[in-house]
Design an enzyme around this catalytic site. Structure first.
Site, mmCIF file in Angstrom:
data_model
loop_
_atom_site.group_PDB
_atom_site.id
_atom_site.type_symbol
_atom_site.label_atom_id
_atom_site.label_comp_id
_atom_site.label_asym_id
_atom_site.label_seq_id
_atom_site.Cartn_x
_atom_site.Cartn_y
_atom_site.Cartn_z
ATOM 1 N N ASP A 191 15.851 37.450 5.014
ATOM 2 C CA ASP A 191 14.623 37.293 5.801
ATOM 3 C C ASP A 191 14.920 36.279 6.911
ATOM 4 O O ASP A 191 15.118 35.091 6.642
ATOM 5 C CB ASP A 191 13.512 36.784 4.850
ATOM 6 C CG ASP A 191 12.158 36.690 5.520
ATOM 7 O OD1 ASP A 191 12.123 36.545 6.758
ATOM 8 O OD2 ASP A 191 11.147 36.747 4.795
ATOM 9 N N HIS A 192 14.935 36.773 8.132
ATOM 10 C CA HIS A 192 15.360 35.917 9.248
ATOM 11 C C HIS A 192 14.349 34.816 9.554
ATOM 12 O O HIS A 192 14.652 33.862 10.271
ATOM 13 C CB HIS A 192 15.575 36.808 10.488
ATOM 14 C CG HIS A 192 16.594 36.263 11.434
ATOM 15 N ND1 HIS A 192 17.128 34.998 11.349
ATOM 16 C CD2 HIS A 192 17.201 36.832 12.514
ATOM 17 C CE1 HIS A 192 17.987 34.798 12.320
ATOM 18 N NE2 HIS A 192 18.058 35.906 13.044
ATOM 19 N N ARG A 193 13.146 34.904 8.999
ATOM 20 C CA ARG A 193 12.179 33.818 9.201
ATOM 21 C C ARG A 193 12.619 32.567 8.459
ATOM 22 O O ARG A 193 12.226 31.460 8.790
ATOM 23 C CB ARG A 193 10.779 34.238 8.668
ATOM 24 C CG ARG A 193 10.129 35.343 9.455
ATOM 25 C CD ARG A 193 8.881 35.836 8.764
ATOM 26 N NE ARG A 193 9.168 36.383 7.436
ATOM 27 C CZ ARG A 193 8.239 36.844 6.604
ATOM 28 N NH1 ARG A 193 6.976 36.807 6.959
ATOM 29 N NH2 ARG A 193 8.586 37.349 5.423
#
Ligand code: COA
Length: 436
Positions: free
Chosen positions: A408-410
Site C-alpha cells: 500500500d503506497h500510502r
C-alpha cells in the site's frame, strides 16, 4: 407508609416458559424505576425484566435456571412513600413493557459507534478483568459452533453480557473486513456484480450454462474489489537464491520421513517474512483513524492464501516468529486441509498482519498479488527455477525464487519496499541471517 409491590414477568410476546439466566439485584438493593432486575433468555431473544417503581428489594422470588412465563412473580419491592402516591394500589401486579423485544436493551444499549470502537481494539473483556465472557449456554454453544472466541465479542447487555445478536454482529464485523461491506444490511455480493444495465444475453452468441458463484467466491470477490479500488498498489519484484535453502529442505524432508511432516518452501517463507516484518515495522501495520494513524503491531501473525474448490481462503498462523520450521510446516498442512474441507473457523482466518500468496507449486515467473486489507503488504511467490547466475567470473546454475511484494503506497515507499524485498531475499539465501 411504605408498601410491598410485585415485579412480574411482562408479556413475552407469545413465548411460553423461558429460563431466568441472571438475577441483577439482591435483597436490600435500592433500585430505580425502570431498572432491570432479571434477565430471561429464550433461543430467540434476551429480555430484561424492569422494575416499574423505585424502591428497596425485599424478596427475590426466582433463581437463575428457573423457568418463568408472563405474570410470574420475580421480586417484591418496598416502594417509597412518594411512589405510593403515584401508584396507590398495594400489592398490585406490575406489568410493564418488556425492555427488549429482541436482543437489544434500552438500559445497556451501546451505540454502533461505541461498539465499533470497542471491536477495533481487541479487548478480552469489557471491564478489563480476566473474568470469563458473560454469556448464556445457548450463546456459548452458538459461539463454539461458529468458532467464535467469546473473549473477543463485545457484550451489549447489562454487565457486558453477550447475546446471540452480539455474536452475529461480531461475525459480520469480521466478514466485513473480508468483504469491505458495511456490517448492517449489507447485500450478499455488493461489489462483484456487474454494473447495473450491463447484463448481456450471452445466449445470443451460443450455448451457455449459468452457475452461481460460491459464497466464499462472492465474499472474496467483493473483498478483492475493495482492495483493488481503494489501495494504491505497487509491486516490487525480487528473486532469491534458494540453492542452499532447497538443499536444507530436501535434507529435512529426508529426516522427517517417518514423522509424516512435509516441509515446503512456504514454511521458510513464513519464517523469513516474520524476520523482515520485525526489521521493517511499517509492513506489519494497518491504517486507522480514517487513514491518519498507523497501527504498528507487535505480533507476527501471517496469513497464507489457500486454493480451495470453493475459492480462495486465507488461514492465519499466529506468532510465526516464535515457531520452528517443522512446527510451521505441520501447521500449514493442518490449516490448508481444514480450509479445503470447509472446517476453518473464523478465528483461524482472523488477525493476520501480513499475507503470503504462494503459486510456486503451480508455476509462473511473477504476478501482482492484491493486498489483503487491513494489511498493508503481501508477498507473492512464484516457481523457483534453475537459472544461470553470474558469480564474478562465470555463470553458475542457481535455484532462483521469484518474489513479488505488493504494498500500500500510502504507507510504504518504494525505497522501503526494495529494502524489505532485498532483506527477504538475503535471509532466504542464507538462513543464518535469522540469527542476527
Ligand atoms: N517453487 C518451486 N516448487 C515449489 C514452490 C516454489 N516456489 N512452492 C512449492 N513448490 C513445490 C513443493 O515443494 C511441492 O513439490 P513436491 O510435491 O515435489 O514436494 C509442490 O510444489 C506442491 O507444493 P504445495 O502443495 O503447493 O505446498 P506449499 O506449502 O508450497 O503451499 C498452499 C501450500 C496451501 C499455499 C498451496 O497448496 C496453495 O493453495 N497455493 C495456492 C495459493 C493461491 O491460490 N494463491 C493465489 C492467490 S491470488
Amino acid at each position: 407508609m411504605a408498601e410491598l409491590k410485585q415485579i412480574v414477568v411482562p408479556d413475552l410476546g407469545g413465548q411460553g416458559e423461558i429460563p431466568v439466566v441472571e438475577l441483577l439485584v439482591a435483597v436490600g438493593d435500592a433500585i430505580q424505576a425502570d431498572q432491570a432486575v432479571a434477565t430471561l433468555e429464550s433461543d430467540k431473544a434476551t429480555l430484561e425484566v424492569p422494575a416499574p417503581f423505585a424502591g428497596i428489594v425485599r424478596q427475590v422470588k426466582v433463581a437463575p435456571g428457573e423457568r418463568v412465563s408472563a405474570g410470574s412473580l420475580v421480586a417484591l419491592i418496598e416502594v417509597a412513600a412518594d411512589a405510593e402516591m403515584a401508584a396507590p394500589t398495594a400489592m398490585s401486579a406490575a406489568t410493564p413493557e418488556p425492555q427488549a423485544k429482541s436482543h437489544g436493551t434500552k438500559s445497556a444499549a451501546l451505540t454502533d459507534a461505541a461498539i465499533a470502537a470497542r471491536e477495533a481494539t481487541p479487548i478480552a473483556h469489557l471491564d478489563g478483568s480476566d473474568a470469563p465472557a458473560h454469556a448464556s449456554p445457548a450463546v456459548r454453544k452458538l459461539a463454539r459452533e461458529l468458532g467464535v472466541d467469546l473473549g473477543q465479542v463485545v457484550g451489549t447487555h447489562r454487565a457486558g453480557r453477550i447475546s446471540t445478536e452480539d455474536v452475529q454482529r461480531h461475525i459480520k464485523s469480521i466478514l466485513s473486513r473480508f468483504t469491505g461491506a458495511e456490517t448492517e444490511g449489507a447485500p450478499d455480493h455488493p461489489a462483484s456484480a456487474p454494473p447495473p444495465g450491463r447484463t448481456i444475453d450471452f445466449t445470443r452468441f451460443g450455448e451457455v450454462e449459468i452457475k452461481p458463484l460460491s459464497r466464499i467466491r462472492r465474499l472474496s470477490g467483493a473483498h478483492l474489489t475493495h482492495s483493488w479500488s481503494s489501495i494504491p498498489h505497487v509491486t516490487q519484484h525480487e528473486s532469491a537464491d534458494i540453492t542452499e535453502l532447497e538443499k536444507l529442505r530436501v535434507m529435512l524432508n529426508g529426516e522427517q520421513k517417518s514423522s509424516g511432516i512435509k516441509v515446503t518452501m512456504l514454511a521458510f517463507l513464513l519464517k523469513a517474512s516474520a524476520a523482515a516484518l520485525k526489521a521493517f515495522p511499517q509492513f506489519n501495520a494497518s491504517l486507522a483513524g480514517a487513514g491518519g494513524d498507523l497501527v504498528l503491531k507487535k505480533y507476527f501473525h501471517i496469513g497464507f492464501a489457500t486454493d480451495t474448490d470453493e475459492g480462495l481462503l486465507v488461514p492465519v498462523i499466529r506468532d510465526v516468529e516464535r515457531k520452528g520450521v517443522l512446527d510451521l510446516a505441520r501447521e500449514i498442512a493442518d490449516l490448508a486441509a481444514k480450509a479445503r474441507s470447509g472446517k476453518l473457523s473464523l478465528a483461524q482466518m482472523s488477525g493476520a498482519s501480513f499475507s503470503i500468496s504462494s503459486l510456486g507449486g503451480i508455476g509462473g515467473t511473477g504476478f501482482t498479488p492484491l493486498v489483503n486489507p487491513p494489511e498493508v503488504a503481501i508477498l507473492g511467490v512464484s516457481k523457483a527455477r534453475l537459472s544461470p547466475v553470474w558469480c564474478g567470473n562465470k555463470f553458475e546454475p542457481r535455484l532462483m525464487l521469484p518474489l513479488s511484494l505488493s504494498y500500500d503506497h500510502r504507507v510504504i515507499d518504494g525505497a522501503l519496499a526494495a529494502r524489505f524485498a532485498t532483506f527477504l531475499a538475503d535471509v532466504l539465501a542464507d538462513l543464518r541471517r535469522l540469527l542476527l
